[in-house]
Motif scaffolding. Sequence first.
Motif, PDB file in Angstrom:
ATOM      1  N   UNK A 168       0.816  -1.213   0.000  1.00 51.61           N
ATOM      2  CA  UNK A 168       0.000   0.000   0.000  1.00 51.61           C
ATOM      3  C   UNK A 168       0.842   1.252   0.000  1.00 51.61           C
ATOM      4  N   UNK A 169       2.072   1.188   0.546  1.00 51.95           N
ATOM      5  CA  UNK A 169       2.919   2.373   0.622  1.00 51.95           C
ATOM      6  C   UNK A 169       3.265   2.900  -0.765  1.00 51.95           C
ATOM      7  N   UNK A 170       3.255   2.017  -1.774  1.00 52.81           N
ATOM      8  CA  UNK A 170       3.542   2.442  -3.134  1.00 52.81           C
ATOM      9  C   UNK A 170       2.395   3.260  -3.717  1.00 52.81           C
ATOM     10  N   UNK A 171       1.203   3.149  -3.123  1.00 52.04           N
ATOM     11  CA  UNK A 171       0.032   3.843  -3.639  1.00 52.04           C
ATOM     12  C   UNK A 171      -0.320   5.079  -2.830  1.00 52.04           C
ATOM     13  N   UNK A 172       0.321   5.298  -1.692  1.00 53.66           N
ATOM     14  CA  UNK A 172       0.006   6.451  -0.842  1.00 53.66           C
ATOM     15  C   UNK A 172       0.473   7.738  -1.510  1.00 53.66           C
ATOM     16  N   UNK A 173      -0.423   8.722  -1.587  1.00 58.31           N
ATOM     17  CA  UNK A 173      -0.091  10.006  -2.192  1.00 58.31           C
ATOM     18  C   UNK A 173       0.458  10.956  -1.138  1.00 58.31           C
ATOM     19  N   UNK A 181      -1.904  16.904  -4.786  1.00 58.71           N
ATOM     20  CA  UNK A 181      -2.085  16.915  -3.338  1.00 58.71           C
ATOM     21  C   UNK A 181      -1.392  18.132  -2.725  1.00 58.71           C
ATOM     22  N   UNK A 182      -0.197  18.462  -3.226  1.00 56.19           N
ATOM     23  CA  UNK A 182       0.515  19.645  -2.736  1.00 56.19           C
ATOM     24  C   UNK A 182      -0.318  20.908  -2.964  1.00 56.19           C
ATOM     25  N   UNK A 183      -0.951  20.997  -4.129  1.00 56.47           N
ATOM     26  CA  UNK A 183      -1.800  22.155  -4.428  1.00 56.47           C
ATOM     27  C   UNK A 183      -3.033  22.172  -3.525  1.00 56.47           C
ATOM     28  N   UNK A 197     -12.301  18.872  -7.481  1.00 56.97           N
ATOM     29  CA  UNK A 197     -11.629  18.133  -8.546  1.00 56.97           C
ATOM     30  C   UNK A 197     -10.751  17.019  -7.973  1.00 56.97           C
ATOM     31  N   UNK A 198     -10.026  17.331  -6.901  1.00 58.83           N
ATOM     32  CA  UNK A 198      -9.118  16.339  -6.311  1.00 58.83           C
ATOM     33  C   UNK A 198      -9.899  15.161  -5.722  1.00 58.83           C
ATOM     34  N   UNK A 199     -10.950  15.452  -4.941  1.00 53.33           N
ATOM     35  CA  UNK A 199     -11.696  14.374  -4.276  1.00 53.33           C
ATOM     36  C   UNK A 199     -12.413  13.472  -5.278  1.00 53.33           C
ATOM     37  N   UNK A 200     -12.901  14.051  -6.363  1.00 55.49           N
ATOM     38  CA  UNK A 200     -13.548  13.224  -7.384  1.00 55.49           C
ATOM     39  C   UNK A 200     -12.535  12.305  -8.066  1.00 55.49           C
ATOM     40  N   UNK A 201     -11.343  12.817  -8.289  1.00 54.83           N
ATOM     41  CA  UNK A 201     -10.321  12.052  -8.989  1.00 54.83           C
ATOM     42  C   UNK A 201      -9.704  10.978  -8.102  1.00 54.83           C
ATOM     43  N   UNK A 202      -9.498  11.295  -6.824  1.00 49.55           N
ATOM     44  CA  UNK A 202      -8.757  10.389  -5.951  1.00 49.55           C
ATOM     45  C   UNK A 202      -9.617   9.753  -4.850  1.00 49.55           C
ATOM     46  N   UNK A 203     -10.932   9.784  -4.982  1.00 53.26           N
ATOM     47  CA  UNK A 203     -11.803   9.132  -4.007  1.00 53.26           C
ATOM     48  C   UNK A 203     -11.444   7.652  -3.902  1.00 53.26           C
ATOM     49  N   UNK A 205      -8.599   6.547  -2.657  1.00 52.06           N
ATOM     50  CA  UNK A 205      -7.150   6.393  -2.553  1.00 52.06           C
ATOM     51  C   UNK A 205      -6.642   6.969  -1.234  1.00 52.06           C
ATOM     52  N   UNK A 206      -5.427   6.560  -0.877  1.00 52.82           N
ATOM     53  CA  UNK A 206      -4.849   6.932   0.411  1.00 52.82           C
ATOM     54  C   UNK A 206      -3.902   8.107   0.245  1.00 52.82           C
ATOM     55  N   UNK A 207      -4.035   9.090   1.159  1.00 49.16           N
ATOM     56  CA  UNK A 207      -3.131  10.233   1.172  1.00 49.16           C
ATOM     57  C   UNK A 207      -2.426  10.308   2.521  1.00 49.16           C
ATOM     58  N   UNK A 208      -1.265  10.938   2.545  1.00 48.02           N
ATOM     59  CA  UNK A 208      -0.505  11.114   3.781  1.00 48.02           C
ATOM     60  C   UNK A 208      -0.014  12.554   3.843  1.00 48.02           C
ATOM     61  N   UNK A 209      -0.256  13.241   4.977  1.00 48.39           N
ATOM     62  CA  UNK A 209       0.125  14.643   5.082  1.00 48.39           C
ATOM     63  C   UNK A 209       0.172  15.068   6.544  1.00 48.39           C
ATOM     64  N   UNK A 210       0.873  16.182   6.811  1.00 46.42           N
ATOM     65  CA  UNK A 210       0.907  16.777   8.139  1.00 46.42           C
ATOM     66  C   UNK A 210      -0.395  17.535   8.366  1.00 46.42           C
ATOM     67  N   UNK A 211      -0.986  17.372   9.549  1.00 47.28           N
ATOM     68  CA  UNK A 211      -2.267  18.009   9.849  1.00 47.28           C
ATOM     69  C   UNK A 211      -2.277  18.489  11.291  1.00 47.28           C
ATOM     70  N   UNK A 212      -3.300  19.254  11.630  1.00 47.40           N
ATOM     71  CA  UNK A 212      -3.500  19.701  13.009  1.00 47.40           C
ATOM     72  C   UNK A 212      -4.987  19.768  13.310  1.00 47.40           C
ATOM     73  N   UNK A 213      -5.345  19.542  14.572  1.00 48.02           N
ATOM     74  CA  UNK A 213      -6.738  19.530  14.992  1.00 48.02           C
ATOM     75  C   UNK A 213      -7.193  20.950  15.314  1.00 48.02           C
ATOM     76  N   UNK A 214      -8.269  21.407  14.640  1.00 46.59           N
ATOM     77  CA  UNK A 214      -8.808  22.742  14.904  1.00 46.59           C
ATOM     78  C   UNK A 214     -10.133  22.675  15.668  1.00 46.59           C
TER      79      UNK A 214
END
Length: 298
Positions: A168-173, A181-183, A197-203, A205-214
């Motif tokens: 799965x790590x090969x498929x993580x964006x 994803x950067x955009x 556009x992004x969510x329709x295209x990559x629904x 699929x797995x993404x990985x990113x830095x986040x914070x709880x608001x």
Amino acid sequence: MKKMMLFLSLLIAAIVVAACSDEADPNVLKISKSSDEIVGENYETVITDLKATGFTDIETKVLDDLITGWLTKDGEIEQVEIDGKAEFNAEDNFQKDSKIIITYHTFPAEEKADDPAEEKSSEKDEESSKEEAAEESASEESGKKENDKEANDGTAEEEVTEKTKAESSQQVLTIENNEELAALLAVKDEYDPIISEFTKKYAGQTIEFDANIVNMMNHGSFDTRYDILMFSGDFNETTFSGPNFKFEDVNMIDLNLTGSEIPDYLSMGQNLRVTAVVEEFDEDMGIVFLEPVITEIR
């Protein structure tokens, strides 16, 4: 002579009537601001001003639709109606008992279980979840020991979870391997067309990113299930980046927490490294829903 006296009498009566008509009617009041000027102000301030003017019939209508309170402030007025009129000018006249309805924005009230039976049920669910987690952990430890033994004999196969992770790590964006994803993580508007556009295209699929709880609150009446709202990057009280990401109706086990120091509870301001599956984008709410895979404490 009689005609002259009649004329003078009528003239005096007309003057008296005109003088009386010039007296201000205490039941008629002037509004100090137009409807456009009032929209966007704090509802409590406007109510105080209206009461000071003399208006007596003032009601409020709540829109509990705020998520962060950054674009629209808590208590900000959406609309004011006076006797059913949502548009009026400053200095317009209204009766002092005119019905005034003020509609304003605020955060949803945090719901809690009032029924002791529900609270007891929630506690049982939590205990059951802990027992399942303990059993799962024991099973994984047992499997690990068995695989280690097979490896020592030279006949061990690759552990299933590690193999799945490697595949799965090969498929993580990530922002390193996917410019879209950067955009996405750099947008400043939760309704930016890039998000849809992004969510329709990559629904799916797995993404990985830095986040914070608001924002983090209980889901419905549950004590151990939560709705977690996140932005990308590190937590900052004055600036934000990326769409409104949301984990909905999750408990701590669902998050699969990892990291060197895992806290007992998560809260607003917590920085995370999120690995999650893209589900959908709610265009009305401006929220991207994610399904957690791995949540690393940063």
